[in-house]
Design a protein around this motif. Sequence first.
Motif, PDB file in Angstrom:
ATOM      1  N   ALA A  34       0.847  -1.216   0.170  1.00 12.77           N
ATOM      2  CA  ALA A  34      -0.015  -0.149  -0.048  1.00 12.77           C
ATOM      3  C   ALA A  34       0.854   1.387  -0.113  1.00 12.77           C
ATOM      4  O   ALA A  34       0.615   2.259  -0.686  1.00 12.77           O
ATOM      5  CB  ALA A  34      -0.900   0.041   1.272  1.00 12.77           C
ATOM      6  N   ALA A  35       1.899   1.144   0.661  1.00 10.59           N
ATOM      7  CA  ALA A  35       2.991   2.362   0.675  1.00 10.59           C
ATOM      8  C   ALA A  35       3.500   2.583  -0.624  1.00 10.59           C
ATOM      9  O   ALA A  35       3.595   3.824  -0.930  1.00 10.59           O
ATOM     10  CB  ALA A  35       3.859   2.314   1.806  1.00 10.59           C
ATOM     11  N   ALA A 110      -2.311  -2.683 -17.397  1.00 10.91           N
ATOM     12  CA  ALA A 110      -3.683  -2.518 -16.600  1.00 10.91           C
ATOM     13  C   ALA A 110      -3.362  -1.430 -15.404  1.00 10.91           C
ATOM     14  O   ALA A 110      -2.466  -0.849 -15.249  1.00 10.91           O
ATOM     15  CB  ALA A 110      -3.820  -3.834 -16.012  1.00 10.91           C
ATOM     16  N   LEU A 111      -4.601  -0.938 -15.000  1.00 12.35           N
ATOM     17  CA  LEU A 111      -4.643  -0.074 -14.005  1.00 12.35           C
ATOM     18  C   LEU A 111      -5.124  -0.824 -12.693  1.00 12.35           C
ATOM     19  O   LEU A 111      -5.959  -1.602 -12.467  1.00 12.35           O
ATOM     20  CB  LEU A 111      -5.672   1.032 -14.324  1.00 12.35           C
ATOM     21  N   SER A 112      -4.335  -0.104 -11.737  1.00 14.96           N
ATOM     22  CA  SER A 112      -4.674  -0.279 -10.210  1.00 14.96           C
ATOM     23  C   SER A 112      -5.209   0.632  -9.560  1.00 14.96           C
ATOM     24  O   SER A 112      -4.493   1.706  -9.720  1.00 14.96           O
ATOM     25  CB  SER A 112      -3.636  -1.118  -9.562  1.00 14.96           C
ATOM     26  N   ALA A 113      -6.757   0.684  -9.008  1.00 10.17           N
ATOM     27  CA  ALA A 113      -7.034   2.105  -8.605  1.00 10.17           C
ATOM     28  C   ALA A 113      -7.774   1.673  -7.201  1.00 10.17           C
ATOM     29  O   ALA A 113      -8.302   0.480  -6.960  1.00 10.17           O
ATOM     30  CB  ALA A 113      -7.867   2.639  -9.509  1.00 10.17           C
ATOM     31  N   ARG A 114      -7.777   2.810  -6.302  1.00 15.27           N
ATOM     32  CA  ARG A 114      -8.338   2.714  -5.140  1.00 15.27           C
ATOM     33  C   ARG A 114      -8.944   4.119  -4.698  1.00 15.27           C
ATOM     34  O   ARG A 114      -8.489   4.913  -5.297  1.00 15.27           O
ATOM     35  CB  ARG A 114      -7.530   2.452  -4.024  1.00 15.27           C
ATOM     36  N   ILE A 115     -10.043   4.172  -3.944  1.00 13.45           N
ATOM     37  CA  ILE A 115     -10.620   5.467  -3.409  1.00 13.45           C
ATOM     38  C   ILE A 115      -9.553   6.020  -2.476  1.00 13.45           C
ATOM     39  O   ILE A 115      -8.970   5.160  -1.770  1.00 13.45           O
ATOM     40  CB  ILE A 115     -11.856   5.056  -2.869  1.00 13.45           C
ATOM     41  N   ASP A 116      -9.061   7.152  -2.519  1.00 14.01           N
ATOM     42  CA  ASP A 116      -7.874   7.538  -1.801  1.00 14.01           C
ATOM     43  C   ASP A 116      -8.527   8.174  -0.281  1.00 14.01           C
ATOM     44  O   ASP A 116      -8.583   9.236   0.031  1.00 14.01           O
ATOM     45  CB  ASP A 116      -7.324   8.753  -2.609  1.00 14.01           C
ATOM     46  N   THR A 117      -8.803   7.008   0.383  1.00 17.28           N
ATOM     47  CA  THR A 117      -9.489   7.500   1.875  1.00 17.28           C
ATOM     48  C   THR A 117      -8.369   6.584   2.796  1.00 17.28           C
ATOM     49  O   THR A 117      -8.026   5.317   2.321  1.00 17.28           O
ATOM     50  CB  THR A 117     -10.753   7.271   2.198  1.00 17.28           C
ATOM     51  N   PRO A 118      -8.111   6.880   4.045  1.00 14.23           N
ATOM     52  CA  PRO A 118      -7.311   6.099   4.957  1.00 14.23           C
ATOM     53  C   PRO A 118      -7.911   4.587   4.989  1.00 14.23           C
ATOM     54  O   PRO A 118      -7.040   3.506   4.723  1.00 14.23           O
ATOM     55  CB  PRO A 118      -7.342   6.464   6.250  1.00 14.23           C
ATOM     56  N   GLY A 119      -9.275   4.416   5.135  1.00 13.22           N
ATOM     57  CA  GLY A 119      -9.626   2.979   5.359  1.00 13.22           C
ATOM     58  C   GLY A 119      -9.580   2.312   4.074  1.00 13.22           C
ATOM     59  O   GLY A 119      -9.459   1.097   4.070  1.00 13.22           O
ATOM     60  N   GLU A 120     -10.011   2.785   2.914  1.00  8.56           N
ATOM     61  CA  GLU A 120      -9.725   2.179   1.834  1.00  8.56           C
ATOM     62  C   GLU A 120      -8.242   1.617   1.239  1.00  8.56           C
ATOM     63  O   GLU A 120      -7.843   0.606   0.863  1.00  8.56           O
ATOM     64  CB  GLU A 120     -10.264   2.868   0.460  1.00  8.56           C
ATOM     65  N   VAL A 121      -7.225   2.391   1.596  1.00  6.75           N
ATOM     66  CA  VAL A 121      -6.000   2.074   1.291  1.00  6.75           C
ATOM     67  C   VAL A 121      -5.133   1.495   2.352  1.00  6.75           C
ATOM     68  O   VAL A 121      -4.526   0.190   2.128  1.00  6.75           O
ATOM     69  CB  VAL A 121      -5.099   3.298   0.939  1.00  6.75           C
ATOM     70  N   TRP A 122      -5.536   1.700   3.739  1.00 10.11           N
ATOM     71  CA  TRP A 122      -4.702   1.209   4.788  1.00 10.11           C
ATOM     72  C   TRP A 122      -5.494   0.224   5.495  1.00 10.11           C
ATOM     73  O   TRP A 122      -5.044  -0.503   6.433  1.00 10.11           O
ATOM     74  CB  TRP A 122      -4.201   2.206   5.748  1.00 10.11           C
ATOM     75  N   GLY A 123      -6.791  -0.194   5.367  1.00 15.19           N
ATOM     76  CA  GLY A 123      -7.627  -0.697   6.248  1.00 15.19           C
ATOM     77  C   GLY A 123      -7.579  -2.135   6.460  1.00 15.19           C
ATOM     78  O   GLY A 123      -7.182  -2.852   7.553  1.00 15.19           O
ATOM     79  N   VAL A 124      -7.344  -2.783   5.274  1.00 13.05           N
ATOM     80  CA  VAL A 124      -7.268  -4.377   5.143  1.00 13.05           C
ATOM     81  C   VAL A 124      -5.624  -4.838   5.577  1.00 13.05           C
ATOM     82  O   VAL A 124      -5.682  -5.710   6.628  1.00 13.05           O
ATOM     83  CB  VAL A 124      -7.617  -4.837   3.745  1.00 13.05           C
ATOM     84  N   PRO A 125      -4.612  -4.025   5.025  1.00 13.72           N
ATOM     85  CA  PRO A 125      -3.463  -4.389   5.526  1.00 13.72           C
ATOM     86  C   PRO A 125      -3.129  -4.338   7.073  1.00 13.72           C
ATOM     87  O   PRO A 125      -2.569  -5.118   7.622  1.00 13.72           O
ATOM     88  CB  PRO A 125      -2.347  -3.429   4.888  1.00 13.72           C
ATOM     89  N   LEU A 126      -3.666  -3.176   7.445  1.00 17.48           N
ATOM     90  CA  LEU A 126      -3.345  -2.834   8.860  1.00 17.48           C
ATOM     91  C   LEU A 126      -4.298  -3.741  10.033  1.00 17.48           C
ATOM     92  O   LEU A 126      -3.932  -4.164  10.864  1.00 17.48           O
ATOM     93  CB  LEU A 126      -3.420  -1.410   9.409  1.00 17.48           C
ATOM     94  N   GLY A 127      -5.495  -4.037   9.398  1.00 17.70           N
ATOM     95  CA  GLY A 127      -6.322  -4.962  10.024  1.00 17.70           C
ATOM     96  C   GLY A 127      -5.769  -6.433  10.129  1.00 17.70           C
ATOM     97  O   GLY A 127      -5.955  -6.904  11.196  1.00 17.70           O
TER      98      GLY A 127
END
Length: 152
Positions: A34-35, A110-127
């Motif tokens: 994610a970083a 190909a494209l990799s995209a995410r909504i740029d909010t802390p939960g969307e970017v960091w939520g799953v890895p940190l969880g």
Amino acid sequence: MASQDERRFRSVAWGCVVLGSLLLTVGLLAAGGAALFMQRSTQTEGVVLRLQAALTQGRDYGEPDVVPVVGYVDDAGFAREVNGQVGGEPTAWRVGARVPVRYQRLADGALSARIDTPGEVWGVPLGIALFGMAFVGAGVLVLRATRRPDRY
């Protein structure tokens, strides 16, 4: 000599430590990914197009969690969509709202995209990492509690 129950507790504790270590490693690797994504991606503005049911069950069992579907335009001028990953209440997102989006063009185009909010970017890895830390901590606590004083 250790009792049968004590040996069983210790073996379960070691299992928790091993499983937790694996989960912690996976979570930290995902956080590293994610970083890198944040470092190498491009930010643009998107618009919430619609809401769709999330894979998780809602808190009231009758009202499902939803994720937003966000439309954005990439650097080549193509209209794209990205689905949110973190479910929330239907009132958390409003159709037509402007939200930041991050995307990265991969080596294969190909494209990799995410909504740029802390939960969307960091939520799953940190969880995952926190869940792994909890397993390791629980295992270590049980190992310490079942330690025989005459051995140390």
